[in-house]
Enzyme design. Structure first.
Site, PDB file in Angstrom:
ATOM      1  N   LYS A 193       0.836  -1.199   0.000  1.00 58.41           N
ATOM      2  CA  LYS A 193       0.000   0.000   0.000  1.00 58.41           C
ATOM      3  C   LYS A 193       0.872   1.251   0.000  1.00 58.41           C
ATOM      4  O   LYS A 193       2.091   1.178   0.211  1.00 58.41           O
ATOM      5  CB  LYS A 193      -0.915  -0.003   1.229  1.00 58.41           C
ATOM      6  CG  LYS A 193      -0.188   0.066   2.563  1.00 58.41           C
ATOM      7  CD  LYS A 193      -1.157   0.042   3.731  1.00 58.41           C
ATOM      8  CE  LYS A 193      -0.399   0.131   5.059  1.00 58.41           C
ATOM      9  NZ  LYS A 193      -1.301   0.232   6.217  1.00 58.41           N
ATOM     10  N   ARG A 197     -10.050   0.920  15.557  1.00 60.37           N
ATOM     11  CA  ARG A 197     -10.096   1.665  14.306  1.00 60.37           C
ATOM     12  C   ARG A 197     -11.293   1.206  13.475  1.00 60.37           C
ATOM     13  O   ARG A 197     -12.300   1.888  13.422  1.00 60.37           O
ATOM     14  CB  ARG A 197      -8.766   1.491  13.558  1.00 60.37           C
ATOM     15  CG  ARG A 197      -8.591   2.394  12.360  1.00 60.37           C
ATOM     16  CD  ARG A 197      -7.149   2.411  11.859  1.00 60.37           C
ATOM     17  NE  ARG A 197      -6.641   1.106  11.481  1.00 60.37           N
ATOM     18  CZ  ARG A 197      -5.422   0.897  10.986  1.00 60.37           C
ATOM     19  NH1 ARG A 197      -4.576   1.914  10.842  1.00 60.37           N
ATOM     20  NH2 ARG A 197      -5.023  -0.313  10.646  1.00 60.37           N
ATOM     21  N   TYR A 229      15.717  31.354   4.091  1.00 61.06           N
ATOM     22  CA  TYR A 229      14.637  32.156   4.668  1.00 61.06           C
ATOM     23  C   TYR A 229      14.795  32.359   6.169  1.00 61.06           C
ATOM     24  O   TYR A 229      15.267  31.493   6.894  1.00 61.06           O
ATOM     25  CB  TYR A 229      13.290  31.468   4.421  1.00 61.06           C
ATOM     26  CG  TYR A 229      12.840  31.432   2.991  1.00 61.06           C
ATOM     27  CD1 TYR A 229      12.542  32.594   2.287  1.00 61.06           C
ATOM     28  CD2 TYR A 229      12.690  30.214   2.333  1.00 61.06           C
ATOM     29  CE1 TYR A 229      12.114  32.541   0.968  1.00 61.06           C
ATOM     30  CE2 TYR A 229      12.259  30.151   1.019  1.00 61.06           C
ATOM     31  CZ  TYR A 229      11.974  31.327   0.335  1.00 61.06           C
ATOM     32  OH  TYR A 229      11.544  31.277  -0.963  1.00 61.06           O
ATOM     33  N   MET A 247      11.196  24.935  -0.480  1.00 58.32           N
ATOM     34  CA  MET A 247      10.377  24.015  -1.276  1.00 58.32           C
ATOM     35  C   MET A 247      11.203  23.159  -2.228  1.00 58.32           C
ATOM     36  O   MET A 247      10.943  21.964  -2.382  1.00 58.32           O
ATOM     37  CB  MET A 247       9.331  24.795  -2.074  1.00 58.32           C
ATOM     38  CG  MET A 247       8.415  23.906  -2.903  1.00 58.32           C
ATOM     39  SD  MET A 247       7.203  24.805  -3.875  1.00 58.32           S
ATOM     40  CE  MET A 247       6.091  25.379  -2.592  1.00 58.32           C
TER      41      MET A 247
END
Length: 368
Positions: free
Chosen positions: A34, A132, A261, A309
């Site tokens: 998965k 769950r 930054y 980023m």
């Protein structure tokens, strides 16, 4: 060739799989692929596992969409979907020959009213303490009694999931196992056909052999990581993914200069600062700012300045490197190793989140 990429070592994947298989002592393996095989690439990982001399008996994914995609490449291997069957997805289970999961007695009406002509293959999930999804133990017998009345339903298995198998204290895991054993004993005493049994995730494979049953379900261990620092290391594992980049720029900067930054990194002395084309859009968490390390030219160097980023920087001191030179973010050289646990410990998380977080923007290359 991209300047930043993940290298997925299929030999290491096979090594881990074989170690798990050996540890499981005759139980079958449901290989969990998965979340794009925990970030490693579900298509390539699944095809390679299915092509082994002794392949997994089944693959497992979380979502129906994941299974449909894999079915394009693997027409025959059983595919178990952990997500619950619903009115919205039920038709795909027969169309693509998938095994679904039933977690609630109300799903039986969905199947009965579906109009499916052929039998729907399912496994039943029991919530023995995960809290769950799944049937509570006292609901299971009634569920099977009702399920037997439905013509277009075939139950192939029953399973549960451990909440604490990766913890040193196994008392709650043992309690869950006792709950599950009672469920199975009750079904047996009523001559109920429940199919195969499976429970053991990676933590349980390592430390709870009494939970192996018919199948085990390795996830993170397939990809070379123990699920926590509290399990044993009773199986040798090799990390499957390396994260590599190459220097984009190398600059000499003066004492007192700032990097990135918010000026969170001020040079305490003159130094060379290199940048590489990886950032938080690629899976480098901003909370690694001024904390992570990289391997360059056989040495370890500190990350410098706020993670952006698309780019991060490293302080290489008085050592000058040239654009194009290799930078290892996850991986090893002759003397050092950085793996997902190094990041996880800094971020107070687990390797699952690290490997799953390496974004699609980072291409995967497959090697042996």
């Amino acid at each position: 060739m991209y300047n930043s990429y993940a290298v997925v070592n299929l030999s290491n994947l096979e090594f881990n799989y074989n170690q798990i298989r050996r540890k499981a002592k005759g139980s079958g393996v449901i290989a969990v692929v998965k979340a794009d095989a925990y970030g490693h690439g579900a298509k390539e990982v699944s095809i390679n596992l299915a092509g082994l001399a002794t392949p997994p008996e089944s693959l497992a994914v979380a979502r129906t969409e994941e299974a449909i995609e894999l079915r394009q490449y693997l027409p025959d291997i059983p595919l178990l979907v952990f997500d619950s069957i619903s009115e919205n997805n039920i038709r795909y289970y027969q169309e693509f020959n998938l095994e679904g999961t039933l977690t609630d007695i109300r799903q039986l009406k969905v199947i009965k009213d579906s109009g499916l002509k052929q039998k729907l293959n399912v496994h039943v999930k029991v919530d023995t303490g995960m809290g769950r999804v799944g049937l509570f133990p006292d609901q299971v017998l009634k569920f099977f009694t009702e399920a037997e009345k439905i013509q277009n339903l075939r139950i192939n298995g029953i399973y549960t999931h451990f909440a604490t198998s990766d913890e040193k204290d196994k008392s709650y895991a043992h309690l869950q196992l006792e709950n599950f054993d009672r469920v199975i004993s009750s079904l047996k005493s009523h001559s109920v056909n429940y199919g195969s049994i499976h429970a053991a995730n990676s933590g349980a494979i390592l430390d709870l052999p009494e939970s192996y049953f018919d199948y085990v379900r390795p996830g993170i261990s397939l990809y070379g990581y123990y699920p926590s620092h509290e399990t044993s290391e009773s199986i040798p594992l090799k990390p499957v993914m390396n994260l590599i980049s190459h220097i984009s720029s190398s600059r000499f900067m003066k004492k007192g200069d700032s990097v990135s930054y918010s000026r969170r990194y001020i040079l305490s002395e003159d130094a060379n600062i290199i940048s590489i084309p990886l950032g938080y859009a690629d899976g480098i968490n901003r909370r690694l700012t001024n904390r992570m390390k990289a391997l360059i030219g056989g040495e370890v160097y500190d990350q410098a300045g706020t993670v952006t980023m698309d780019r991060i920087m490293f302080n290489t001191g008085n050592k000058k490197f040239n654009p194009g030179e290799k930078v290892i973010l996850l991986g090893e050289d002759k003397n050092h190793r950085i793996d997902a646990w190094n990041w996880s410990d800094l971020l107070e998380t687990i390797p699952y989140e690290i490997t799953c977080g390496i974004s699609k923007r980072v291409p995967r290359y497959y090697v042996r």
